[in-house]
Enzyme design. Structure first.
Site, PDB file in Angstrom:
ATOM      1  N   THR A  70       0.947  -1.265  -0.122  1.00 39.72           N
ATOM      2  CA  THR A  70      -0.013   0.058   0.000  1.00 39.72           C
ATOM      3  C   THR A  70       0.841   1.330   0.005  1.00 39.72           C
ATOM      4  O   THR A  70       0.594   2.111  -0.859  1.00 39.72           O
ATOM      5  CB  THR A  70      -0.940  -0.006   1.341  1.00 39.72           C
ATOM      6  OG1 THR A  70      -1.772  -1.185   1.222  1.00 39.72           O
ATOM      7  CG2 THR A  70      -1.808   1.195   1.322  1.00 39.72           C
ATOM      8  N   ASN A 145      -5.406 -10.637  -7.015  1.00 38.06           N
ATOM      9  CA  ASN A 145      -5.666 -11.064  -5.850  1.00 38.06           C
ATOM     10  C   ASN A 145      -6.954 -11.780  -5.320  1.00 38.06           C
ATOM     11  O   ASN A 145      -6.853 -12.664  -4.711  1.00 38.06           O
ATOM     12  CB  ASN A 145      -5.359 -10.109  -4.669  1.00 38.06           C
ATOM     13  CG  ASN A 145      -6.090  -8.776  -5.146  1.00 38.06           C
ATOM     14  OD1 ASN A 145      -5.862  -8.255  -6.117  1.00 38.06           O
ATOM     15  ND2 ASN A 145      -7.090  -8.393  -4.286  1.00 38.06           N
ATOM     16  N   GLN A 173       1.006 -10.360  -5.483  1.00 38.64           N
ATOM     17  CA  GLN A 173       0.551 -11.757  -5.301  1.00 38.64           C
ATOM     18  C   GLN A 173       1.406 -12.642  -6.157  1.00 38.64           C
ATOM     19  O   GLN A 173       1.352 -13.742  -5.957  1.00 38.64           O
ATOM     20  CB  GLN A 173      -0.900 -11.890  -5.754  1.00 38.64           C
ATOM     21  CG  GLN A 173      -2.013 -11.008  -4.759  1.00 38.64           C
ATOM     22  CD  GLN A 173      -2.124 -11.868  -3.551  1.00 38.64           C
ATOM     23  OE1 GLN A 173      -1.763 -12.983  -3.364  1.00 38.64           O
ATOM     24  NE2 GLN A 173      -2.771 -10.989  -2.869  1.00 38.64           N
ATOM     25  N   SER A 192       5.488  -7.164  -1.229  1.00 42.48           N
ATOM     26  CA  SER A 192       4.995  -6.995   0.149  1.00 42.48           C
ATOM     27  C   SER A 192       5.226  -8.404   0.995  1.00 42.48           C
ATOM     28  O   SER A 192       4.871  -9.496   0.595  1.00 42.48           O
ATOM     29  CB  SER A 192       3.330  -6.854   0.378  1.00 42.48           C
ATOM     30  OG  SER A 192       3.017  -6.726   1.618  1.00 42.48           O
ATOM     31  N   HIS A 194       4.350  -9.891   3.789  1.00 43.48           N
ATOM     32  CA  HIS A 194       3.446 -10.847   4.059  1.00 43.48           C
ATOM     33  C   HIS A 194       2.515 -11.720   3.350  1.00 43.48           C
ATOM     34  O   HIS A 194       1.570 -12.560   3.943  1.00 43.48           O
ATOM     35  CB  HIS A 194       2.468 -10.067   5.391  1.00 43.48           C
ATOM     36  CG  HIS A 194       1.310  -9.335   4.854  1.00 43.48           C
ATOM     37  ND1 HIS A 194       0.130  -9.675   4.652  1.00 43.48           N
ATOM     38  CD2 HIS A 194       1.418  -8.041   4.021  1.00 43.48           C
ATOM     39  CE1 HIS A 194      -0.699  -8.823   4.208  1.00 43.48           C
ATOM     40  NE2 HIS A 194       0.040  -7.645   3.972  1.00 43.48           N
ATOM     41  N   THR A 230      13.450   5.137   9.839  1.00 40.17           N
ATOM     42  CA  THR A 230      14.509   4.055  10.419  1.00 40.17           C
ATOM     43  C   THR A 230      13.943   2.685   9.903  1.00 40.17           C
ATOM     44  O   THR A 230      12.724   2.345  10.076  1.00 40.17           O
ATOM     45  CB  THR A 230      14.607   3.984  11.800  1.00 40.17           C
ATOM     46  OG1 THR A 230      15.218   5.111  12.387  1.00 40.17           O
ATOM     47  CG2 THR A 230      15.502   2.861  12.150  1.00 40.17           C
ATOM     48  N   CYS A 324      -9.569  -6.447   1.760  1.00 36.83           N
ATOM     49  CA  CYS A 324      -9.970  -5.032   1.784  1.00 36.83           C
ATOM     50  C   CYS A 324     -11.395  -4.636   1.367  1.00 36.83           C
ATOM     51  O   CYS A 324     -12.139  -4.009   1.932  1.00 36.83           O
ATOM     52  CB  CYS A 324      -9.018  -4.029   0.884  1.00 36.83           C
ATOM     53  SG  CYS A 324      -7.396  -4.177   1.553  1.00 36.83           S
TER      54      CYS A 324
HETATM   55  N1  PLP Z   1      -1.655  -5.466  -3.899  1.00 35.58           N
HETATM   56  C1  PLP Z   1      -2.042  -6.677  -4.161  1.00 35.58           C
HETATM   57  C2  PLP Z   1      -2.243  -7.410  -5.528  1.00 35.58           C
HETATM   58  C3  PLP Z   1      -2.645  -7.130  -2.895  1.00 35.58           C
HETATM   59  O1  PLP Z   1      -3.329  -8.262  -2.876  1.00 35.58           O
HETATM   60  C4  PLP Z   1      -2.625  -6.447  -1.458  1.00 35.58           C
HETATM   61  C5  PLP Z   1      -3.267  -7.008  -0.272  1.00 35.58           C
HETATM   62  O2  PLP Z   1      -4.119  -7.747  -0.447  1.00 35.58           O
HETATM   63  C6  PLP Z   1      -1.877  -5.225  -1.484  1.00 35.58           C
HETATM   64  C7  PLP Z   1      -1.543  -4.748  -2.657  1.00 35.58           C
HETATM   65  C8  PLP Z   1      -1.707  -4.524  -0.363  1.00 35.58           C
HETATM   66  O3  PLP Z   1      -0.769  -5.128   0.383  1.00 35.58           O
HETATM   67  P1  PLP Z   1      -0.043  -4.460   2.041  1.00 35.58           P
HETATM   68  O4  PLP Z   1      -0.943  -5.420   2.858  1.00 35.58           O
HETATM   69  O5  PLP Z   1       1.212  -4.879   1.879  1.00 35.58           O
HETATM   70  O6  PLP Z   1      -0.416  -3.119   1.878  1.00 35.58           O
END
Ligand code: PLP
Length: 389
Positions: A70, A145, A173, A192, A194, A230, A324
């Site tokens: 994000t 996603n 993804q 990302s 996680h 940081t 989301c």
């Molecule tokens: N982009 C995609 C394709 C995602 O699936 C997601 C999270 O579901 C994000 C961006 C946002 O990721 P983050 O949680 O690292 O902000």
């Protein structure tokens, strides 16, 4: 509990956790500090930068550490939006962190690039449009996603390169499920931790050398002035460890086998539940999708949240779409772009596995789903039991 919501977030890999714990003790210093303890942290962080650059195929200096996808998306779009003449083109199926940010920052200077019914970006349309005008940038994700549909990003990259338009590729993804190689050729790449077994709250942005980036947050001059604050060294190292583990797994044949388990699950469910179907599949299943993702339109029932709740009680964590968007009443913009009606989109359920999910997990999910269907659906919507093999 069978966890089938890995596209929302996936548990931290054992190796990543070990790296994180080690790094907390080994690198207690601030990487910006001049003393040796700070220097040690900085060197470890820069080694990780080099390793990531090697996987993506770009220069280490092009990697900026962020808090996740994000923030990375917002940083890129904010930088472009500073130019009042810049027009943004984003694919119609981008994650809200791209789509909503583009709509907010660019307002009437924002256009969608359509996708075909399959959920894949319409390359012909993009080619034609790029022949007519030149946007400030194109944003197209590597894999979706919600549907898992893989996007033709190498072809998009070529089209953009020919038109001299920078490409922003959200690979959130894709990474960890498909090889990272080649992504570094896009001007901007977003990832990302996680989503592939690293910690939450850490990610990266690849920015092509020479491209100016306006820091989203103001403060220190970390990351060459491109991201203040940081750096979280243990999280960065753990993220890299998980990506390296996944890249090793990707060298084997595991994806094909796992896609087969997913396809079998879909075939059985579609055969049994009248009115259900696979989204983004090639006919009933298959299609050019990530091996871990299945988006099914369920037969008519009151509300997909009832499916999620009942499946949860039965021991299966699944999702009603993107993390989301779930819980909101609005139909998914991704499914709308694929020409699904709001009514159909309100019946979508997403199942997303990870590398550790087994064939037995998919079989259990199929039984669990059919069990819940018995509860939720009138008898007429259930066909004869699927053949067990
Ligand atoms: N982009 C995609 C394709 C995602 O699936 C997601 C999270 O579901 C994000 C961006 C946002 O990721 P983050 O949680 O690292 O902000």
């Amino acid at each position: 509990m069978h966890y089938f919501d890995h596209n929302a977030t996936t548990p931290m890999l054992r190796e990543a956790r070990e790296t994180w714990l080690e790094a907390v003790d080994l690198f207690p210093g601030n990487p910006s500090s001049l003393h040796r303890i700070g220097d040690r942290a900085e060197r470890a962080m820069n080694d990780a930068r080099e390793e990531l650059a090697g996987l993506l195929g770009c220069q280490p200096g092009e990697i900026v550490w962020t808090s996740g996808a994000t923030e990375s998306c917002n940083t890129v779009l904010r930088s472009f939006a500073d130019d009042p003449t810049c027009v943004a083109w984003t694919s119609a199926i981008e994650h809200p962190c791209m789509d909503l940010t583009a709509r907010t920052l660019f307002k009437r200077r924002h256009r969608h690039v359509p996708v075909r019914e399959s959920g894949s970006l319409d390359l012909e349309r993009l080619r034609t449009e790029l022949g007519r005008r030149r946007p400030g940038f194109v944003a197209a994700m590597a894999a979706n996603n919600e549907t898992g549909v893989k996007q033709p990003w190498p072809e998009i990259r070529e089209l953009c390169r020919d038109a001299k338009v920078p490409l922003v590729c959200d690979a959130t993804q894709w990474l960890g499920k498909e090889p990272a190689a080649g992504l570094g050729e896009c001007e901007f790449v977003i990832g990302s931790g996680h989503k592939f077994g690293g910690p939450r709250g850490v990610g990266f942005l690849k920015v092509a050398e020479g491209r100016k980036l306006a820091s989203l947050i103001h403060g220190g001059s970390q990351e060459d002035g491109r991201r203040a604050g940081t750096e979280n060294v243990p999280a960065i190292l753990a993220m890299l460890r998980s990506l390296v583990v996944r890249e090793k797994q990707l060298a084997g044949d595991g994806r094909k086998e796992r896609a087969g388990w997913r396809d079998e699950f879909e075939r059985a469910v579609v055969a049994k539940l009248k009115g259900s179907r696979v989204v983004g599949g090639d006919g009933d299943c298959g299609g050019d999708r990530l091996w871990n993702t299945s988006l099914l339109i369920m037969p008519e029932a009151d509300c997909r949240q009832r499916w999620v709740v009942k499946l949860d009680k039965a021991g299966f964590a699944v999702s009603s779409g993107s993390a989301c968007a779930s819980g909101r009443e609005e139909p998914s913009h991704v499914l709308r772009a694929m020409d699904l009606s709001p009514e159909e989109s309100a019946r979508a359920l997403r199942f997303s596995a990870n590398w550790e999910s087994t064939e037995a997990d998919w079989l259990a999910l199929r039984e669990g789903l059919l069990g819940v269907a018995k509860d939720l659906l009138p008898d007429g919507q259930l066909s004869a039991a699927p053949k067990r093999d």
